[in-house]
Design a protein around this motif. Structure first.
Motif, PDB file in Angstrom:
ATOM      1  N   LEU A 103      -3.089  -3.686  -2.665  1.00 13.76           N
ATOM      2  CA  LEU A 103      -3.355  -4.857  -1.848  1.00 13.76           C
ATOM      3  C   LEU A 103      -3.370  -6.065  -2.771  1.00 13.76           C
ATOM      4  CD1 LEU A 103      -6.250  -3.658   0.508  1.00 13.76           C
ATOM      5  CD2 LEU A 103      -3.776  -3.406   0.808  1.00 13.76           C
ATOM      6  N   LYS A 104      -2.750  -7.145  -2.338  1.00 17.57           N
ATOM      7  CA  LYS A 104      -2.707  -8.352  -3.172  1.00 17.57           C
ATOM      8  C   LYS A 104      -4.024  -9.121  -3.128  1.00 17.57           C
ATOM      9  CE  LYS A 104       1.076 -10.685  -3.782  1.00 17.57           C
ATOM     10  NZ  LYS A 104       1.129 -10.803  -5.270  1.00 17.57           N
ATOM     11  N   ALA A 105      -4.618  -9.190  -1.944  1.00 19.85           N
ATOM     12  CA  ALA A 105      -5.871  -9.928  -1.767  1.00 19.85           C
ATOM     13  C   ALA A 105      -6.533  -9.435  -0.486  1.00 19.85           C
ATOM     14  CB  ALA A 105      -5.606 -11.434  -1.684  1.00 19.85           C
ATOM     15  N   VAL A 106      -7.847  -9.656  -0.377  1.00 15.15           N
ATOM     16  CA  VAL A 106      -8.575  -9.248   0.831  1.00 15.15           C
ATOM     17  C   VAL A 106      -9.493 -10.372   1.290  1.00 15.15           C
ATOM     18  CG1 VAL A 106      -8.518  -6.778   0.313  1.00 15.15           C
ATOM     19  CG2 VAL A 106     -10.440  -8.167  -0.504  1.00 15.15           C
ATOM     20  N   GLY A 107      -9.725 -10.402   2.599  1.00 17.13           N
ATOM     21  CA  GLY A 107     -10.626 -11.396   3.158  1.00 17.13           C
ATOM     22  C   GLY A 107     -11.513 -10.800   4.239  1.00 17.13           C
ATOM     23  N   LEU A 108     -12.787 -11.186   4.227  1.00 16.15           N
ATOM     24  CA  LEU A 108     -13.728 -10.797   5.272  1.00 16.15           C
ATOM     25  C   LEU A 108     -14.077 -12.033   6.084  1.00 16.15           C
ATOM     26  CD1 LEU A 108     -16.280  -8.469   3.403  1.00 16.15           C
ATOM     27  CD2 LEU A 108     -13.991  -7.931   4.272  1.00 16.15           C
ATOM     28  N   PHE A 109     -13.949 -11.922   7.385  1.00 17.50           N
ATOM     29  CA  PHE A 109     -14.168 -13.029   8.312  1.00 17.50           C
ATOM     30  C   PHE A 109     -15.356 -12.627   9.178  1.00 17.50           C
ATOM     31  CE2 PHE A 109     -11.091 -16.229  10.512  1.00 17.50           C
ATOM     32  CZ  PHE A 109     -12.143 -17.051  10.877  1.00 17.50           C
ATOM     33  N   HIS A 110     -16.538 -13.211   8.922  1.00 20.23           N
ATOM     34  CA  HIS A 110     -17.754 -12.798   9.632  1.00 20.23           C
ATOM     35  C   HIS A 110     -17.939 -11.282   9.504  1.00 20.23           C
ATOM     36  CE1 HIS A 110     -17.977 -16.798  11.249  1.00 20.23           C
ATOM     37  NE2 HIS A 110     -16.841 -16.680  11.887  1.00 20.23           N
ATOM     38  N   SER A 111     -17.970 -10.798   8.281  1.00 22.09           N
ATOM     39  CA  SER A 111     -18.093  -9.369   8.026  1.00 22.09           C
ATOM     40  C   SER A 111     -18.940  -9.160   6.773  1.00 22.09           C
ATOM     41  CB  SER A 111     -16.703  -8.730   7.895  1.00 22.09           C
ATOM     42  OG  SER A 111     -16.775  -7.325   7.978  1.00 22.09           O
ATOM     43  N   SER A 112     -19.052  -7.910   6.329  1.00 21.95           N
ATOM     44  CA  SER A 112     -19.981  -7.599   5.250  1.00 21.95           C
ATOM     45  C   SER A 112     -19.562  -6.328   4.524  1.00 21.95           C
ATOM     46  CB  SER A 112     -21.389  -7.417   5.836  1.00 21.95           C
ATOM     47  OG  SER A 112     -22.278  -6.889   4.880  1.00 21.95           O
ATOM     48  N   SER A 113     -19.949  -6.240   3.260  1.00 20.66           N
ATOM     49  CA  SER A 113     -19.681  -5.017   2.501  1.00 20.66           C
ATOM     50  C   SER A 113     -20.851  -4.038   2.589  1.00 20.66           C
ATOM     51  CB  SER A 113     -19.430  -5.359   1.030  1.00 20.66           C
ATOM     52  OG  SER A 113     -20.582  -5.937   0.444  1.00 20.66           O
ATOM     53  N   TYR A 114     -21.927  -4.434   3.262  1.00 15.16           N
ATOM     54  CA  TYR A 114     -23.108  -3.584   3.346  1.00 15.16           C
ATOM     55  C   TYR A 114     -23.005  -2.572   4.489  1.00 15.16           C
ATOM     56  CZ  TYR A 114     -25.217  -7.107   0.288  1.00 15.16           C
ATOM     57  OH  TYR A 114     -25.473  -7.968  -0.751  1.00 15.16           O
ATOM     58  N   ALA A 115     -23.757  -1.490   4.360  1.00 15.02           N
ATOM     59  CA  ALA A 115     -23.862  -0.503   5.430  1.00 15.02           C
ATOM     60  C   ALA A 115     -24.825  -1.011   6.504  1.00 15.02           C
ATOM     61  CB  ALA A 115     -24.365   0.825   4.863  1.00 15.02           C
ATOM     62  N   ASP A 116     -24.827  -0.364   7.648  1.00 14.18           N
ATOM     63  CA  ASP A 116     -25.783  -0.698   8.704  1.00 14.18           C
ATOM     64  C   ASP A 116     -27.217  -0.408   8.251  1.00 14.18           C
ATOM     65  OD1 ASP A 116     -24.136  -1.688  10.645  1.00 14.18           O
ATOM     66  OD2 ASP A 116     -24.249   0.057  11.966  1.00 14.18           O
ATOM     67  N   SER A 117     -28.122  -1.283   8.646  1.00  8.26           N
ATOM     68  CA  SER A 117     -29.544  -1.018   8.449  1.00  8.26           C
ATOM     69  C   SER A 117     -29.997   0.018   9.481  1.00  8.26           C
ATOM     70  CB  SER A 117     -30.341  -2.308   8.645  1.00  8.26           C
ATOM     71  OG  SER A 117     -30.254  -2.725  10.004  1.00  8.26           O
ATOM     72  N   PRO A 118     -31.179   0.629   9.288  1.00  9.49           N
ATOM     73  CA  PRO A 118     -31.685   1.574  10.303  1.00  9.49           C
ATOM     74  C   PRO A 118     -31.780   0.947  11.695  1.00  9.49           C
ATOM     75  CG  PRO A 118     -32.914   1.839   8.265  1.00  9.49           C
ATOM     76  CD  PRO A 118     -32.011   0.637   8.073  1.00  9.49           C
ATOM     77  N   ASP A 119     -32.225  -0.311  11.760  1.00  9.21           N
ATOM     78  CA  ASP A 119     -32.325  -0.983  13.065  1.00  9.21           C
ATOM     79  C   ASP A 119     -30.945  -1.151  13.700  1.00  9.21           C
ATOM     80  OD1 ASP A 119     -35.033  -1.150  12.871  1.00  9.21           O
ATOM     81  OD2 ASP A 119     -35.101  -3.277  12.335  1.00  9.21           O
ATOM     82  N   LYS A 120     -29.963  -1.512  12.888  1.00 14.37           N
ATOM     83  CA  LYS A 120     -28.604  -1.702  13.406  1.00 14.37           C
ATOM     84  C   LYS A 120     -28.031  -0.368  13.886  1.00 14.37           C
ATOM     85  CE  LYS A 120     -25.144  -4.714  13.886  1.00 14.37           C
ATOM     86  NZ  LYS A 120     -25.250  -5.995  14.594  1.00 14.37           N
ATOM     87  N   LYS A 121     -28.321   0.694  13.160  1.00 14.27           N
ATOM     88  CA  LYS A 121     -27.845   2.018  13.583  1.00 14.27           C
ATOM     89  C   LYS A 121     -28.445   2.402  14.932  1.00 14.27           C
ATOM     90  CE  LYS A 121     -26.796   3.914   9.031  1.00 14.27           C
ATOM     91  NZ  LYS A 121     -27.053   4.975   8.038  1.00 14.27           N
ATOM     92  N   ALA A 122     -29.710   2.060  15.133  1.00 13.38           N
ATOM     93  CA  ALA A 122     -30.350   2.341  16.425  1.00 13.38           C
ATOM     94  C   ALA A 122     -29.679   1.549  17.543  1.00 13.38           C
ATOM     95  CB  ALA A 122     -31.838   2.001  16.351  1.00 13.38           C
TER      96      ALA A 122
END
Length: 257
Positions: A103-122
């Protein structure tokens, strides 16, 4: 041959735009038209979304990355710049882990490299139950409006209505599968950190889905970081011209990298 449905415009450096959850490739139509002056813009439907099929109600982001890698090979999409909105950003990071310097380059648009928190998983678990009980139309109609900032429903009335209709082109299996995929995704901060190519993050200060605090916490791993003041989760709609130029400038600079 890949079963991924997509549209493309323009020629030259490949620029792949990946839609988010409850969205299809059509969300990028206006961006593709304008960016096609400088790039070969390619917009896929993820499996189970729009016109791309899916089998079953389970899929992982790693599996999606393999599907997209095969799709890119089949369509001679080499050394692409890949930018994803929300879920599309999670897919972009899974692709980066799989493909690395291809891949030449990457972009995140309103996104994240983190995993879901426990609350988000619920919350994801509740979404799956709601989908199974009420179906796509009712889910999308309740999911989309809060993606825009509180108090902006009248200002973006037409855009919200369009986004709801676009989201309804998702299949029930696709929405369930990707809710589970987002819930089960792993953190990919190190994947980003280890990538030597250009990296973009566009964040909204009023984003209810990806909090600005999370974006600021990871900003140092990006070569290009931008905050959109007063913007929710839909910067490509709320600040269309500004975000279009941010992507164009990032992509142009990445071709020189």
């Amino acid at each position: 041959m890949s079963s991924i449905h997509f549209f493309e415009k323009g020629e030259g450096q490949p620029l792949v735009l990946i839609h988010g959850f409850c969205e299809t490739s059509r969300m990028w139509t206006d961006f593709a038209e304008k960016l096609a002056k400088d790039f070969r813009v390619i917009c896929p439907d993820l499996p189970g979304i729009g016109d791309s099929p899916i089998s079953g109600e389970q899929i992982s982001l790693e599996e999606v990355a393999v599907i997209l890698e095969e799709w890119m090979d089949a369509n001679e999409i080499h050394q692409p710049i890949v930018i994803g909105h929300s879920l599309g950003g999670y897919v972009t990071l899974a692709l980066l882990e799989l493909m690395g310097s291809r891949l030449k380059a990457v972009g995140l648009f309103h996104s994240s490299s983190y995993a879901d928190s426990p609350d988000k998983k619920a919350t994801r678990n509740k979404a799956i139950l709601f989908l199974k009980k009420h179906g796509v139309d009712k889910f999308v109609s309740s999911f989309v409006p809060p993606l825009f900032p509180e108090g902006s429903s009248e200002e973006f009335k037409e855009e919200i209505a369009w986004a709801i209709e676009d989201g309804k082109r998702s299949t029930l299996s696709g929405l369930i599968a990707f809710t589970g995929a987002m819930r089960g995704r792993k953190e990919r901060l190190d994947v980003l950190r280890d990538f030597s190519g250009p990296k973009l993050l566009i964040a909204g200060t009023e984003d209810g889905a990806v909090k600005i605090e999370a974006s600021r916490k990871q900003k140092d791993v990006f070569t290009h970081y931008f905050e959109l003041q007063g913007v929710g989760h839909m910067g490509m709609v709320e600040k269309r011209e500004e975000t279009l130029e941010l992507i164009r400038e990032f992509a142009l600079s990445s071709t020189k990298h």
